[in-house]
Design a protein around this motif. Structure first.
Motif, PDB file in Angstrom:
ATOM      1  N   SER A 288       0.820  -1.212   0.000  1.00 56.81           N
ATOM      2  CA  SER A 288       0.000   0.000   0.000  1.00 56.81           C
ATOM      3  C   SER A 288       0.855   1.262   0.000  1.00 56.81           C
ATOM      4  O   SER A 288       0.486   2.280  -0.589  1.00 56.81           O
ATOM      5  CB  SER A 288      -0.931   0.001   1.225  1.00 56.81           C
ATOM      6  N   LEU A 289       2.036   1.218   0.656  1.00 57.53           N
ATOM      7  CA  LEU A 289       2.884   2.403   0.746  1.00 57.53           C
ATOM      8  C   LEU A 289       3.714   2.621  -0.510  1.00 57.53           C
ATOM      9  O   LEU A 289       4.180   3.750  -0.761  1.00 57.53           O
ATOM     10  CB  LEU A 289       3.809   2.278   1.957  1.00 57.53           C
ATOM     11  N   SER A 290       3.932   1.567  -1.310  1.00 55.51           N
ATOM     12  CA  SER A 290       4.778   1.699  -2.486  1.00 55.51           C
ATOM     13  C   SER A 290       4.018   2.349  -3.637  1.00 55.51           C
ATOM     14  O   SER A 290       2.799   2.214  -3.753  1.00 55.51           O
ATOM     15  CB  SER A 290       5.303   0.334  -2.918  1.00 55.51           C
ATOM     16  N   ILE A 291       4.781   3.072  -4.449  1.00 58.99           N
ATOM     17  CA  ILE A 291       4.197   3.706  -5.636  1.00 58.99           C
ATOM     18  C   ILE A 291       4.509   2.859  -6.870  1.00 58.99           C
ATOM     19  O   ILE A 291       3.634   2.548  -7.673  1.00 58.99           O
ATOM     20  CB  ILE A 291       4.758   5.134  -5.808  1.00 58.99           C
TER      21      ILE A 291
ATOM     22  N   TYR B  62      -6.035  -4.820  -8.838  1.00 54.09           N
ATOM     23  CA  TYR B  62      -5.968  -3.691  -7.909  1.00 54.09           C
ATOM     24  C   TYR B  62      -7.303  -3.520  -7.202  1.00 54.09           C
ATOM     25  O   TYR B  62      -8.369  -3.767  -7.769  1.00 54.09           O
ATOM     26  CB  TYR B  62      -5.610  -2.403  -8.673  1.00 54.09           C
ATOM     27  N   TRP B  63      -7.158  -3.092  -5.923  1.00 55.09           N
ATOM     28  CA  TRP B  63      -8.327  -2.743  -5.116  1.00 55.09           C
ATOM     29  C   TRP B  63      -8.180  -1.279  -4.686  1.00 55.09           C
ATOM     30  O   TRP B  63      -7.090  -0.828  -4.340  1.00 55.09           O
ATOM     31  CB  TRP B  63      -8.416  -3.621  -3.870  1.00 55.09           C
TER      32      TRP B  63
ATOM     33  N   LEU C  92       2.714   1.901 -11.932  1.00 48.37           N
ATOM     34  CA  LEU C  92       2.535   2.889 -10.874  1.00 48.37           C
ATOM     35  C   LEU C  92       1.139   2.773 -10.298  1.00 48.37           C
ATOM     36  O   LEU C  92       0.184   2.417 -10.989  1.00 48.37           O
ATOM     37  CB  LEU C  92       2.760   4.311 -11.418  1.00 48.37           C
ATOM     38  N   LYS C  93       1.013   3.076  -8.993  1.00 54.48           N
ATOM     39  CA  LYS C  93      -0.279   3.087  -8.326  1.00 54.48           C
ATOM     40  C   LYS C  93      -0.249   4.130  -7.224  1.00 54.48           C
ATOM     41  O   LYS C  93       0.816   4.608  -6.807  1.00 54.48           O
ATOM     42  CB  LYS C  93      -0.601   1.711  -7.753  1.00 54.48           C
TER      43      LYS C  93
ATOM     44  N   ILE D 174      -3.944   4.183  -1.030  1.00 54.71           N
ATOM     45  CA  ILE D 174      -5.316   4.142  -1.534  1.00 54.71           C
ATOM     46  C   ILE D 174      -5.552   2.887  -2.362  1.00 54.71           C
ATOM     47  O   ILE D 174      -6.594   2.240  -2.251  1.00 54.71           O
ATOM     48  CB  ILE D 174      -5.610   5.411  -2.384  1.00 54.71           C
ATOM     49  N   THR D 175      -4.573   2.535  -3.173  1.00 59.50           N
ATOM     50  CA  THR D 175      -4.727   1.399  -4.076  1.00 59.50           C
ATOM     51  C   THR D 175      -3.860   0.240  -3.592  1.00 59.50           C
ATOM     52  O   THR D 175      -2.679   0.426  -3.300  1.00 59.50           O
ATOM     53  CB  THR D 175      -4.326   1.776  -5.506  1.00 59.50           C
TER      54      THR D 175
END
Length: 352
Positions: A40-43, A55-56, A72-73, A77-78
């Motif tokens: 969740s913390l990674s981009i 993806y959620w 990328l995410k 949030i994702t």
């Protein structure tokens, strides 16, 4: 490296680290795991080869499905999860079941080779979650194995129809997957020999030994019968050969006899023709002699013969007085007529 699964429901990533369920539920409160917090913390994230990225966002599954590579995410949030879309093997372990006769047995391991279609990833995860294989493989294997064992005896499960379990499990899994989760394709199922109670296993071994002895006896009997049949065929062949030789010899003798008979017939015909020619020649000679004698019957010839006959019968008398011989003309005429009649009869008899 393709991800693999075990019966506990956990999956293994390419680094050999176990990935637990996406979320841990306790008293209906969502508690994210440590791996999910990191994701969740990674981009920037990487989708490994043989997988697609799903993806959620806010707990809702997005329709976005990414291919292998870097993507990328939005952090926090994702959430992201790789899903394998190549062949994978699920191992279902320790499956207890009871047979029709009430004997408890245990299948130590059943391997299911399956694949999730890439175009069905979103639909499958939407309906059954990331652990879709728990519903349609692990739980389904337990159910089908118990159904199978409950309708068959131990003899059938362990020996008679054991070779059919693989196909029956595959058909059962694929049937339900095709109906409810069409994206899951069951490639094959491998079932190991179940573990049975030791006492029953020894009985089966003894039965197998006895069966092996019976089979050996049957095979030995077949060999003896085959040898006897071969001997019989050889004797028949030898007898047929001898019969054929005798037949040929008999035909040869018959041909020789027939040839000798024909030769004898030819010789007889030749002899008869020769004798017939001799008889014809003799008959012809007699006929000609008769005709010649008939032509000779003249008074002059008869007189000549009379004189020759008297000449042949001439007697010489010695003495003082020679007897007188008186010739009567009538006696001479009668003699000549009698001689002519006798010669005519002789000629007629020869002609006949």
């Amino acid at each position: 490296m393709a991800a693999r699964k075990d019966s506990s429901g956990g999956k293994w990533n390419g680094n050999g680290e176990e990935r637990n369920d996406r979320f841990l539920w306790s008293r209906r409160i969502l508690i994210p795991s440590s791996s999910n917090i990191k994701n969740s913390l990674s981009i920037l994230h990487q989708v490994p080869e043989g997988h697609v990225g799903v993806y959620w966002r806010g707990g809702a599954l997005l329709k976005t499905v990414t291919d292998p590579g870097f993507h990328l995410k939005l952090p926090l949030i994702t959430q992201y999860e790789p899903v394998q879309v190549t062949l994978q093997t699920d191992q279902v372990r320790d499956i207890p079941c009871g047979t029709k006769g009430g004997v408890m047995i245990n299948f130590e391991k059943i391997e299911v080779v399956n694949r999730l279609g890439k175009e069905y990833v979103y639909e499958t995860l939407l309906n059954y979650g990331v652990q879709y294989d728990h519903t349609w493989i692990y739980d389904k294997i337990h159910h089908e194995i118990n159904q199978f064992c409950s309708s068959h005896s131990l003899q059938q499960v362990y020996i008679d129809v054991f070779d059919q379990i693989d196909e029956k499990m595959k058909d059962a899994l694929q049937g339900d997957c095709t109906r409810y989760a069409p994206g899951i394709e069951i490639i094959s199922v491998r079932v190991t020999k179940p573990t049975i109670p030791e006492s029953i296993r020894r009985n089966f071994e003894q039965m197998e030994e006895e069966r092996t002895k019976v089979l050996i006896s049957i095979e030995r009997q077949k060999v003896v019968e085959k040898e006897a049949e071969t001997t019989k065929k050889m004797a028949i062949s030898e007898a047929e050969k001898n019969a054929n030789v005798s037949k040929i010899l008999m035909e040869q003798k018959l041909m020789e006899k027939d040839s000798a008979r024909r030769q004898e017939e030819i010789e007889n015909q030749m002899y008869m023709a020769h004798e017939r020619s001799l008889a014809d020649a003799a008959f012809y000679r007699v006929m000609k002699e008769a005709e010649a004698n008939k032509l000779k019957l003249t008074p002059q010839f008869l007189e000549l013969k009379f004189i020759e006959a008297i000449a042949d019968n001439t007697k010489i008398f010695f003495g003082d007085k020679v007897p007188n011989m008186v010739l009567d003309q009538r006696l001479l005429g009668n003699f000549l007529q009698r001689m002519s009649g006798e010669m005519a009869k002789e000629v007629d008899s020869n002609e006949v």
